[in-house]
Design a protein around this motif. Structure first.
Motif, PDB file in Angstrom:
ATOM      1  N   GLU A 198      95.160  21.088  44.938  1.00  0.00           N
ATOM      2  CA  GLU A 198      94.613  20.908  43.586  1.00  0.00           C
ATOM      3  C   GLU A 198      93.202  20.322  43.639  1.00  0.00           C
ATOM      4  O   GLU A 198      92.321  20.716  42.862  1.00  0.00           O
ATOM      5  N   THR A 199      92.990  19.379  44.555  1.00  0.00           N
ATOM      6  CA  THR A 199      91.667  18.777  44.718  1.00  0.00           C
ATOM      7  C   THR A 199      90.634  19.830  45.087  1.00  0.00           C
ATOM      8  O   THR A 199      89.528  19.870  44.522  1.00  0.00           O
ATOM      9  N   PHE A 200      90.982  20.698  46.012  1.00  0.00           N
ATOM     10  CA  PHE A 200      90.032  21.717  46.464  1.00  0.00           C
ATOM     11  C   PHE A 200      89.778  22.766  45.381  1.00  0.00           C
ATOM     12  O   PHE A 200      88.652  23.222  45.204  1.00  0.00           O
ATOM     13  N   GLN A 201      90.828  23.145  44.655  1.00  0.00           N
ATOM     14  CA  GLN A 201      90.638  24.119  43.581  1.00  0.00           C
ATOM     15  C   GLN A 201      89.732  23.542  42.494  1.00  0.00           C
ATOM     16  O   GLN A 201      88.856  24.231  41.966  1.00  0.00           O
ATOM     17  N   LEU A 202      89.953  22.264  42.171  1.00  0.00           N
ATOM     18  CA  LEU A 202      89.112  21.601  41.172  1.00  0.00           C
ATOM     19  C   LEU A 202      87.666  21.530  41.652  1.00  0.00           C
ATOM     20  O   LEU A 202      86.726  21.768  40.883  1.00  0.00           O
ATOM     21  N   SER A 203      87.480  21.219  42.925  1.00  0.00           N
ATOM     22  CA  SER A 203      86.129  21.107  43.481  1.00  0.00           C
ATOM     23  C   SER A 203      85.409  22.455  43.454  1.00  0.00           C
ATOM     24  O   SER A 203      84.216  22.524  43.139  1.00  0.00           O
ATOM     25  N   MET A 204      86.124  23.529  43.781  1.00  0.00           N
ATOM     26  CA  MET A 204      85.494  24.854  43.781  1.00  0.00           C
ATOM     27  C   MET A 204      85.158  25.305  42.359  1.00  0.00           C
ATOM     28  O   MET A 204      84.130  25.938  42.126  1.00  0.00           O
ATOM     29  N   TRP A 205      86.021  24.954  41.414  1.00  0.00           N
ATOM     30  CA  TRP A 205      85.724  25.262  40.011  1.00  0.00           C
ATOM     31  C   TRP A 205      84.489  24.486  39.557  1.00  0.00           C
ATOM     32  O   TRP A 205      83.585  25.043  38.927  1.00  0.00           O
ATOM     33  N   SER A 206      84.436  23.196  39.895  1.00  0.00           N
ATOM     34  CA  SER A 206      83.308  22.351  39.493  1.00  0.00           C
ATOM     35  C   SER A 206      82.001  22.845  40.100  1.00  0.00           C
ATOM     36  O   SER A 206      80.940  22.737  39.481  1.00  0.00           O
ATOM     37  N   ALA A 207      82.084  23.382  41.319  1.00  0.00           N
ATOM     38  CA  ALA A 207      80.885  23.866  42.015  1.00  0.00           C
ATOM     39  C   ALA A 207      80.521  25.299  41.638  1.00  0.00           C
ATOM     40  O   ALA A 207      79.580  25.873  42.206  1.00  0.00           O
ATOM     41  N   ASN A 208      81.280  25.880  40.694  1.00  0.00           N
ATOM     42  CA  ASN A 208      81.017  27.257  40.243  1.00  0.00           C
ATOM     43  C   ASN A 208      81.100  28.278  41.377  1.00  0.00           C
ATOM     44  O   ASN A 208      80.354  29.271  41.387  1.00  0.00           O
ATOM     45  N   ILE A 209      81.980  28.034  42.335  1.00  0.00           N
ATOM     46  CA  ILE A 209      82.217  29.020  43.383  1.00  0.00           C
ATOM     47  C   ILE A 209      83.019  30.175  42.774  1.00  0.00           C
ATOM     48  O   ILE A 209      84.074  29.938  42.176  1.00  0.00           O
ATOM     49  N   PRO A 210      82.545  31.406  42.855  1.00  0.00           N
ATOM     50  CA  PRO A 210      83.267  32.527  42.249  1.00  0.00           C
ATOM     51  C   PRO A 210      84.724  32.589  42.723  1.00  0.00           C
ATOM     52  O   PRO A 210      85.007  32.350  43.902  1.00  0.00           O
ATOM     53  N   ARG A 211      85.611  32.903  41.806  1.00  0.00           N
ATOM     54  CA  ARG A 211      87.029  32.937  42.123  1.00  0.00           C
ATOM     55  C   ARG A 211      87.324  33.869  43.306  1.00  0.00           C
ATOM     56  O   ARG A 211      88.156  33.569  44.153  1.00  0.00           O
ATOM     57  N   SER A 212      86.603  34.959  43.377  1.00  0.00           N
ATOM     58  CA  SER A 212      86.839  35.929  44.452  1.00  0.00           C
ATOM     59  C   SER A 212      86.444  35.391  45.821  1.00  0.00           C
ATOM     60  O   SER A 212      86.927  35.865  46.851  1.00  0.00           O
TER      61      SER A 212
END
Length: 237
Positions: free
Chosen positions: A99-113
């Motif tokens: 969950e921490t990593f998913q939140l971090s990637m969302w916050s950093a605007n890393i494309p879902r793909s």
């Protein structure tokens, strides 16, 4: 010569009207590990927080790639490839590592793909993550939490990493197991690392250059070999 990744000129930072850093000038060069050492309260953590935008500065200038930064925004720093591993790890104890990593990637605007490949890349550098990826951060040991903190910072594939006292609470062997893969990654990618560390002996083993901070002022710049003598180090503290 390439522009410094991060640079300050006559930087002034303080709390409640009392300066912690005063007239501080330094540069973090491309493709280097710069170790910042100094006594407790010298202003080391303050510098890293200021460079990432967590603390405002009152005077002087901060540059990224020779561009002057005004009010520094952490999200903008992250978007530019600057990441911070804070002192004390800063993990969300109620969240799982996943969950921490998913939140971090969302916050950093890393494309879902791109996220599965990004996770795989981080785990190739820190394979221990796989063994506790579904656990809540609050159930992890100090060393495991530090791995999570470093892994989270790596998710943006940084070109510059600010590391604040990563050895705190860790056994020397575990600290080495974290530090050397980061050095290998730095060499292979050309990443720049600004490392604040009290375990000077181990930090000097991976550093290209050392700066010494005393009461908010840069008092020495040296190569690691010049500070291998404990007596010389003690004089600087």
């Amino acid at each position: 010569m390439s522009a410094a990744v991060l640079r300050t000129e006559d930087l002034v930072v303080g709390y409640g009207g009392r300066p912690v850093l005063e007239g501080f000038s330094f540069e973090l060069r491309p493709n280097e590990v710069l170790c910042l050492i100094g006594h407790n309260g010298a202003g080391k953590s303050t510098l890293l927080k200021t460079l990432f935008g967590l603390i405002p500065y009152q005077g002087g200038k901060v540059f990224r790639d020779d561009a002057v930064l005004g009010a520094i925004d952490p999200r903008a720093q992250s978007a530019s490839g600057v990441s911070l591993v804070p002192e004390g790890r800063g993990v969300f104890k109620g969240l799982t590592v996943a969950e921490t990593f998913q939140l971090s990637m969302w916050s950093a605007n890393i494309p879902r793909s791109d996220r599965p490949d990004r996770l795989e890349w981080v785990m190739s550098i820190l394979p221990a993550l796989k063994t506790f990826y579904q656990q809540r951060a609050g159930t992890l040991s100090g060393g495991q939490q530090q791995i999570v903190s470093i892994g989270r910072a790596l998710l943006i594939k940084p070109r510059c990493m600010l590391l604040d006292e990563p050895s705190i609470g860790l056994a020397p062997k575990l600290f080495q197991d974290l530090l050397y893969p980061l050095r290998d990654l730095q060499k292979s990618t050309g990443m720049s690392i600004l490392l604040v560390e009290q375990n000077v002996k181990e930090a000097l083993k991976i550093a290209d250059r050392v700066i010494v901070l005393k009461s908010g002022v840069l008092v020495k710049e040296a190569l690691p070999a010049e500070l291998s003598d404990n007596a010389k180090l003690m004089e600087l503290y």
